[in-house]
Design a protein around this motif. Structure first.
Motif, PDB file in Angstrom:
ATOM      1  N   LYS A  44       0.729  -1.202  -0.142  1.00 42.03           N
ATOM      2  CA  LYS A  44      -0.058   0.059  -0.160  1.00 42.03           C
ATOM      3  C   LYS A  44       0.798   1.433   0.094  1.00 42.03           C
ATOM      4  O   LYS A  44       1.928   1.415   0.617  1.00 42.03           O
ATOM      5  CB  LYS A  44      -0.896   0.061   1.159  1.00 42.03           C
ATOM      6  CG  LYS A  44      -0.363  -0.019   2.467  1.00 42.03           C
ATOM      7  CD  LYS A  44      -1.160  -0.277   3.650  1.00 42.03           C
ATOM      8  CE  LYS A  44      -0.372  -0.193   5.162  1.00 42.03           C
ATOM      9  NZ  LYS A  44      -1.125  -0.777   6.148  1.00 42.03           N
ATOM     10  N   SER A  99       4.954  -6.094  10.297  1.00 36.99           N
ATOM     11  CA  SER A  99       6.573  -6.180  10.285  1.00 36.99           C
ATOM     12  C   SER A  99       6.883  -6.213  11.672  1.00 36.99           C
ATOM     13  O   SER A  99       8.056  -6.881  12.261  1.00 36.99           O
ATOM     14  CB  SER A  99       6.805  -4.900   9.816  1.00 36.99           C
ATOM     15  OG  SER A  99       6.749  -4.867   8.444  1.00 36.99           O
ATOM     16  N   GLY A 145       4.781  -5.347   5.598  1.00 36.61           N
ATOM     17  CA  GLY A 145       4.834  -3.957   4.541  1.00 36.61           C
ATOM     18  C   GLY A 145       6.263  -3.407   4.760  1.00 36.61           C
ATOM     19  O   GLY A 145       6.957  -3.526   4.098  1.00 36.61           O
TER      20      GLY A 145
HETATM   21  C1  LIG Z   1      -0.482  -2.036   6.414  1.00 32.86           C
HETATM   22  C2  LIG Z   1      -1.007  -3.127   6.974  1.00 32.86           C
HETATM   23  C3  LIG Z   1      -0.082  -4.173   7.300  1.00 32.86           C
HETATM   24  C4  LIG Z   1       1.479  -4.015   7.265  1.00 32.86           C
HETATM   25  O1  LIG Z   1       2.180  -3.215   8.189  1.00 32.86           O
HETATM   26  P1  LIG Z   1       3.643  -3.214   8.529  1.00 32.86           P
HETATM   27  O2  LIG Z   1       3.723  -2.664   9.859  1.00 32.86           O
HETATM   28  O3  LIG Z   1       4.099  -2.038   7.540  1.00 32.86           O
HETATM   29  O4  LIG Z   1       4.414  -4.457   8.087  1.00 32.86           O
HETATM   30  C5  LIG Z   1      -0.430  -5.310   7.664  1.00 32.86           C
HETATM   31  N1  LIG Z   1      -1.997  -5.540   7.969  1.00 32.86           N
HETATM   32  C6  LIG Z   1      -2.691  -4.620   7.409  1.00 32.86           C
HETATM   33  C7  LIG Z   1      -4.203  -4.961   7.639  1.00 32.86           C
HETATM   34  C8  LIG Z   1      -2.259  -3.458   7.096  1.00 32.86           C
HETATM   35  O5  LIG Z   1      -3.229  -2.330   6.870  1.00 32.86           O
END
Ligand SMILES: *Cc1c(COP(=O)(O)O)cnc(C)c1O
Length: 221
Positions: A26, A196, A213
């Motif tokens: 995203k 993460s 992410g």
């Molecule tokens: C953004 C998001 C993630 C990933 O988050 P990170 O901390 O960047 O790994 C995982 N799950 C959902 C539902 C998210 O919105």
């Protein structure tokens, strides 16, 4: 700074075989996603339907697109043709709409029921008994174009590891109590938990799918 492909390689080397990695892309440009793609990644997670549809349009067609964000019913139609897995299904009306749109494209869409495990009010999700009620309803049996393949949860945003662990354990036990339900629309195989900051803990608690992410693509602005 390490590259996207190095980050991916490092993370994948720590994942047990049964754990699927969703690369959460995203807000990131297609060039970043392509770097992950070139490194072998084929599953990407997005939290906005519009953005996912635009990326799907221009990227290779062997990618599995996962919707990980909150889904508004009126937008399901924009992803019904191609989405592989919808993680955040938190009510029955949404499931019905996904079924309706999937039927138009003569396909079956896999869905996870989002269970509320966090103590924060901001997180979406249903209770275990809401989920059980869905499986018991006659309406659910009439949905021929969806399949519930597991559960998803998000832990509280906190530094308190013991709390996060408790929340992950509660999702695992919700899955364990649902998995014995026999229903043609239910194929329990996935527990989507871990991001993460906490995916290692999530895996220790039984996660089969992690959504990572920033550890792959770097921080989002
Ligand atoms: C953004 C998001 C993630 C990933 O988050 P990170 O901390 O960047 O790994 C995982 N799950 C959902 C539902 C998210 O919105």
């Amino acid at each position: 700074m390490t590259s996207i492909s190095e980050n991916l390689k490092n993370i994948k080397s720590t994942l047990p075989e049964q754990v699927t990695l969703v690369a959460v892309s995203k807000t990131k440009p297609v060039s970043d996603l392509m770097e992950a793609y070139e490194a072998g990644q084929r599953i990407f997670g997005e939290n906005k339907i519009q953005e996912m549809a635009e990326k799907h349009e221009i990227m290779p067609k062997d990618i599995e697109w996962h919707m990980i964000g909150h889904v508004q019913r009126n937008k399901v139609k924009y992803m019904a043709e191609f989405v592989s897995l919808i993680h955040g299904v938190d009510n029955f009306k949404l499931l019905k709409e996904i079924n309706k749109q999937a039927e138009k494209h003569e396909r079956t869409i896999n869905c996870l029921l989002q269970i509320k495990i966090a103590s924060e009010d901001s997180k979406f999700g249903m209770t275990l008994s809401d989920a059980e009620a869905i499986f018991q309803s006659e309406d659910f049996s009439s949905l021929k174009n969806i399949k519930v393949t597991g559960v998803m949860g998000m832990a509280t945003f906190t530094e308190n590891e013991a709390q996060i662990k408790n929340e992950f354990n509660s999702l695992k036990s919700a899955f364990d109590s649902l998995k014995n339900i026999e229903h043609p629309n239910f194929k329990p195989e996935t527990i989507s938990m871990g991001m993460s900051g906490d995916y290692k803990l999530a895996i220790a608690c039984g996660s089969t799918m992690v959504r990572v992410g920033s550890s792959i693509f770097g921080h989002r602005s």
